[in-house]
Enzyme design. Structure first.
Site, PDB file in Angstrom:
ATOM      1  N   ASP A  99       9.930  63.027  55.699  1.00 32.84           N
ATOM      2  CA  ASP A  99      10.816  63.360  54.589  1.00 32.84           C
ATOM      3  C   ASP A  99      12.240  63.209  55.100  1.00 32.84           C
ATOM      4  O   ASP A  99      12.567  63.693  56.197  1.00 32.84           O
ATOM      5  CB  ASP A  99      10.634  64.819  54.149  1.00 32.84           C
ATOM      6  CG  ASP A  99       9.335  65.063  53.401  1.00 32.84           C
ATOM      7  OD1 ASP A  99       8.478  64.174  53.385  1.00 32.84           O
ATOM      8  OD2 ASP A  99       9.182  66.162  52.839  1.00 32.84           O
ATOM      9  N   HIS A 140       5.227  61.365  61.086  1.00 34.39           N
ATOM     10  CA  HIS A 140       3.912  60.747  61.034  1.00 34.39           C
ATOM     11  C   HIS A 140       3.996  59.250  61.333  1.00 34.39           C
ATOM     12  O   HIS A 140       5.090  58.716  61.531  1.00 34.39           O
ATOM     13  CB  HIS A 140       3.308  60.986  59.649  1.00 34.39           C
ATOM     14  CG  HIS A 140       3.156  62.444  59.301  1.00 34.39           C
ATOM     15  ND1 HIS A 140       1.934  63.061  59.195  1.00 34.39           N
ATOM     16  CD2 HIS A 140       4.085  63.413  59.051  1.00 34.39           C
ATOM     17  CE1 HIS A 140       2.105  64.343  58.896  1.00 34.39           C
ATOM     18  NE2 HIS A 140       3.403  64.579  58.802  1.00 34.39           N
ATOM     19  N   SER A 161      17.605  66.391  62.297  1.00 25.47           N
ATOM     20  CA  SER A 161      17.610  65.289  63.252  1.00 25.47           C
ATOM     21  C   SER A 161      17.251  63.992  62.550  1.00 25.47           C
ATOM     22  O   SER A 161      17.336  63.901  61.333  1.00 25.47           O
ATOM     23  CB  SER A 161      16.653  65.572  64.408  1.00 25.47           C
ATOM     24  OG  SER A 161      16.910  64.664  65.459  1.00 25.47           O
TER      25      SER A 161
END
Length: 299
Positions: free
Chosen positions: A117, A173, A260
């Site tokens: 995301d 992921h 980050s």
């Protein structure tokens, strides 16, 4: 001094939105005021401050910060596997796992998905010299990867940056099926990756602590997957098993507290990225995407 607001496009609704990052005033002071350079260079970019704050966010009494943070940022806790009362610290909440149905992984062997995301920028014109410039700041793949031979493989390729804000889901992921290498740690500083900092010095991506691994895929060639440390990011944890075959959407790891970035590098002519992401990037506008969402197809 006037500062540009952080504008981005919410991809699902196509709305133009304004981001209000935590500590906005302090970030502006550090990166734009001549008086901010001293604390930035002496304290903020150093490991000791980030480690200290990371430990504070792992203490039991940090639980008290969770509910106000959720309310202030309108975080949808119905997506979380745990309820607010089940977390043991703020960091435990920060690295929360989501229910499987909270993120849908786009199907198709030739479909590339977002690994996280966050807000995306895509640079689809890396020069053959592995250099590109953003407002005069030079970034080289050799310096970023700390491997000149590996950098040659990505000459003329594409760079994608996914910036995670503190309010985002902070697990990352795999964007495609493939065999994943070991993760190489490259030590460095802990500058903020907020747009306020990046616009001032794009070389932060070459200077910050980061981890680098290679995903070897059948459809998309080799993909560099890099996770960037930043101010107040208490750590980067890899949860995958190296030298194994992984599936698109499988978890790779997570960031502890702090915003980050994930940086991905693609070989030339391997991926056709979605036009809306490219068009927004050409305008210098980030696009908010979600893990598992389609971002491109194999060429």
């Amino acid at each position: 001094m006037n500062f540009d607001k952080i504008i981005y496009i919410e991809r699902k609704s196509k709305e133009l939105k304004t981001e209000n990052p935590p500590g906005e005033g302090f970030l502006k002071f550090l990166y734009y005021s001549p008086f901010g350079k001293l604390p930035l260079n002496l304290v903020v970019r150093k490991k000791i401050l980030t480690e200290f704050y990371g430990k504070k966010m792992s203490e039991k009494n940090s639980i008290a910060k969770i509910a106000p943070f959720v309310k202030e940022n309108n975080i949808d806790m119905t997506e979380s596997k745990k309820s607010i009362d089940e977390f043991t610290s703020f960091n435990d909440f920060f690295i929360r796992e989501l229910k499987p149905e909270a993120r849908v992984i786009a199907k198709g062997d030739d479909i590339l998905v977002s690994p996280a995301d966050g807000k995306v920028l895509i640079f689809s014109d890396l020069k053959e010299t592995t250099e590109f410039f953003l407002k005069g700041d030079q970034f080289t793949l050799g310096e970023f990867l700390k491997d000149e031979n590996e950098a040659k493989k990505f000459e003329g390729g594409t760079l994608m940056i996914i910036r995670l804000a503190p309010v985002d889901y902070h697990r990352f992921h795999f964007p495609a099926d493939g065999v994943i290498s070991n993760s190489k740690l490259i030590d460095g500083y802990y500058y903020s990756v907020s747009p306020y900092a990046i616009k001032k010095n794009f070389r932060i991506y070459c200077e910050n602590k980061r981890e680098v691994s290679i995903l070897k895929t059948e459809k998309f060639g080799d993909i560099v997957l890099s996770e960037i440390g930043a101010t107040m990011v208490g750590g980067i944890t890899q949860t995958y098993k190296p030298e194994n075959f992984v599936k698109k959407g499988d978890e790779k790891g997570f960031f502890f507290f702090g915003g980050s970035s994930c940086v991905l590098l693609f070989e030339k002519d391997k991926v056709v990225f979605d036009e809306d992401l490219l068009e927004n990037s050409r305008k210098g506008i980030e696009t908010k995407v979600y893990m598992g969402e389609k971002i491109g197809v194999a060429k």
